[in-house]
Design an enzyme around this catalytic site. Structure first.
Site, PDB file in Angstrom:
ATOM      1  N   GLU A   1      37.944  46.788  37.368  1.00  0.00           N
ATOM      2  CA  GLU A   1      37.668  45.453  37.993  1.00  0.00           C
ATOM      3  C   GLU A   1      38.016  46.003  39.692  1.00  0.00           C
ATOM      4  OE1 GLU A   1      36.900  42.660  37.767  1.00  0.00           O
ATOM      5  OE2 GLU A   1      36.312  43.217  35.586  1.00  0.00           O
TER       6      GLU A   1
ATOM      7  N   TYR B   1      41.482  36.784  41.273  1.00  0.00           N
ATOM      8  CA  TYR B   1      40.177  37.121  40.419  1.00  0.00           C
ATOM      9  C   TYR B   1      40.517  38.120  39.601  1.00  0.00           C
ATOM     10  CZ  TYR B   1      35.724  39.206  39.077  1.00  0.00           C
ATOM     11  OH  TYR B   1      34.870  39.968  38.472  1.00  0.00           O
TER      12      TYR B   1
ATOM     13  N   ASP C   1      32.725  35.686  39.920  1.00  0.00           N
ATOM     14  CA  ASP C   1      32.151  36.786  40.855  1.00  0.00           C
ATOM     15  C   ASP C   1      30.860  36.191  41.506  1.00  0.00           C
ATOM     16  OD1 ASP C   1      30.416  37.354  38.871  1.00  0.00           O
ATOM     17  OD2 ASP C   1      30.683  39.362  38.716  1.00  0.00           O
TER      18      ASP C   1
END
Length: 356
Positions: free
Chosen positions: A40, A123, A141
Site C-alpha cells: 500500500e 486510507y 482510491d
C-alpha cells in the site's frame, strides 16, 4: 438494481477476472499484514506495474517487520531508489521501529491503533483492515472514485471523501477483502480513465455515465496548479576526477538522501570556470523544478570554500549512495546518458546501470 445485487455482480466478476497480485490473496484476508502495508505504501503515487519488482525485491531483503527495523535507514533508502517520494521510505522505517517496540512486531487489528502509527493515515489504515483483517472498511482510491462517479452519473468536480457513504453502502459485509480488490480492479482494468471497456463491465446496466454517454467527462477532478521553480545544480570534480556529494540534512522531502550541491536561487557556491551542462527537469507532487547544470574541475592546489560542505567520491562508487530520481537525472545529464522513459516522473532505473 439493489445495492446488494450490485455488490454480488461485482464479486462474481472479480472471481473470474480479478488480477493476481503478489500482495493479495483471493477468497479472504492476506495472511501477512506486513506485506499488505508495504504494498500500500509503495502503491501511493506509483503504478502496479512499477511496484511489483520492487515489492518482490523488498520482501526478499526485509521479509518481516523486525528485519526491516534492524536495517540502517541508508540501506532502506537505497532499496527505495526509483520509487520516488522518499518520505514514504522514512515513514516505513519509523513505523517499523514503533511496531517492534510497542506491538511486538505485529500490526494491531484495530483502525484506531493503526492510525497512531507513523505514516499510516485513513486510507492506509482502511486498506490494512480490509485486505489483512477482512473487515468491511471503505477503501477509496482514484479507481474507486472513477467507478462510483460514473455509476451514479456525478458530473460536478469530486474528491474521494465525497464517496465515503456510497462506498460503505456497497462494501460487502461477507467478503470485504475481495470486494475492496474487486472495485479497484474494475477501475484499473475496465473502467479506465480513457476509452473504458464498458461492454465488459458488470455494472454497465446501472451505470448512468454509460447511458448518458458521459464516460469521457466523468469524473471531473479539479487539480491544483503546480508551482514552477528554478535553480542551479553543480557537478564539481577534484583533480582526481572524483565528484563532490553531500547528504541532505533536515526533515524535508529529500532529507537523508545523497545529492550534488544545488539551490533554488540560481547563485553559484564560489568563483570558478563553470561550464553549462544543460537543464534537468523534474516534477514533484506539488511543484515542477528546472535545475541548470554547471560543471567545473578544481585545480590540485584549490580547496573548497568553508561554506561548501560534502565529500568527494568516484562515480563508480555512486552505487553505494541513495540518490533521488532528480539526482539520478543529474548524473545522466552530466555523464551524457539519456534518461529512460521510466525515469520521467517518479520512476527510474537503478543507479548502478548508469555506468555499466
Amino acid at each position: 438494481m439493489s445495492t446488494r445485487t450490485l455488490t454480488r455482480d461485482l464479486l462474481e466478476w472479480f472471481d473470474k477476472n480479478g488480477r493476481d497480485l503478489p500482495w493479495r490473496e483471493k477468497g479472504g484476508a492476506h495472511s501477512d499484514a506486513y506485506a499488505v502495508w508495504i504494498s500500500e505504501i509503495m502503491l501511493q503515487q506509483t503504478t502496479v506495474k512499477t511496484v511489483i519488482p520492487y515489492f518482490h525485491k523488498w520482501m526478499k531483503r526485509f521479509p518481516t517487520v523486525r528485519s526491516l527495523a534492524r536495517a540502517p535507514l541508508e540501506e532502506i533508502l537505497l532499496m527505495w531508489q526509483g520509487l520516488g517520494y522518499y518520505t514514504r521510505a522514512k515513514k516505513i522505517y519509523e513505523c517499523a521501529q514503533v511496531l517492534v517496540q510497542q506491538y511486538d512486531g505485529q500490526f494491531p487489528p484495530s483502525k484506531k491503533e493503526l492510525l497512531k502509527l507513523p505514516g499510516i493515515g485513513p486510507y492506509t489504515s482502511s486498506s490494512i483492515m480490509a485486505f489483512a483483517f477482512n473487515k468491511p472498511e471503505t477503501v477509496i482510491d482514484g479507481n474507486v472514485v472513477r467507478v462510483l462517479a460514473r455509476l451514479d452519473g456525478i458530473e460536478e468536480p469530486v474528491t474521494p471523501p465525497d464517496f465515503e457513504a456510497r462506498a460503505q453502502e456497497l462494501t460487502s459485509q461477507e467478503r470485504p477483502a475481495d470486494y475492496a480488490s474487486a472495485i479497484m480492479d474494475l477501475g484499473a482494468t475496465v473502467c479506465l480513465p480513457a476509452n473504458p471497456e464498458c461492454l465488459f463491465c458488470p455494472w454497465q446496466k446501472e451505470c448512468k455515465a454509460f447511458h448518458m454517454g458521459l464516460t469521457d467527462k466523468i469524473p471531473s477532478i479539479k487539480k491544483p496548479k503546480k508551482l514552477f521553480k528554478r535553480g542551479n545544480v553543480f557537478w564539481i570534480e577534484n583533480d582526481k576526477g572524483e565528484v563532490l556529494l553531500r547528504k541532505r540534512e533536515g526533515k524535508g522531502l529529500l532529507s537523508g538522501l545523497t545529492e550534488f550541491p544545488w539551490n533554488e536561487d540560481e547563485t553559484f557556491p564560489f568563483e570558478a570556470d563553470w561550464e553549462k551542462g544543460g537543464v534537468v527537469s523534474h516534477t514533484f507532487t506539488h511543484f515542477h523544478l528546472d535545475l541548470t547544470l554547471y560543471k567545473t574541475r578544481l585545480a590540485a592546489e584549490k580547496e573548497l570554500p568553508e561554506n561548501v560542505g560534502g565529500f568527494f567520491t568516484r562515480t563508480e562508487d555512486f552505487n553505494n549512495y541513495p540518490f533521488s530520481t532528480l539526482m539520478k537525472k543529474v548524473i545522466k545529464q552530466a555523464t551524457g546518458k539519456k534518461s529512460s522513459p521510466r525515469e520521467k516522473g517518479h520512476g527510474g532505473e537503478p543507479v548502478q546501470k548508469l555506468f555499466s
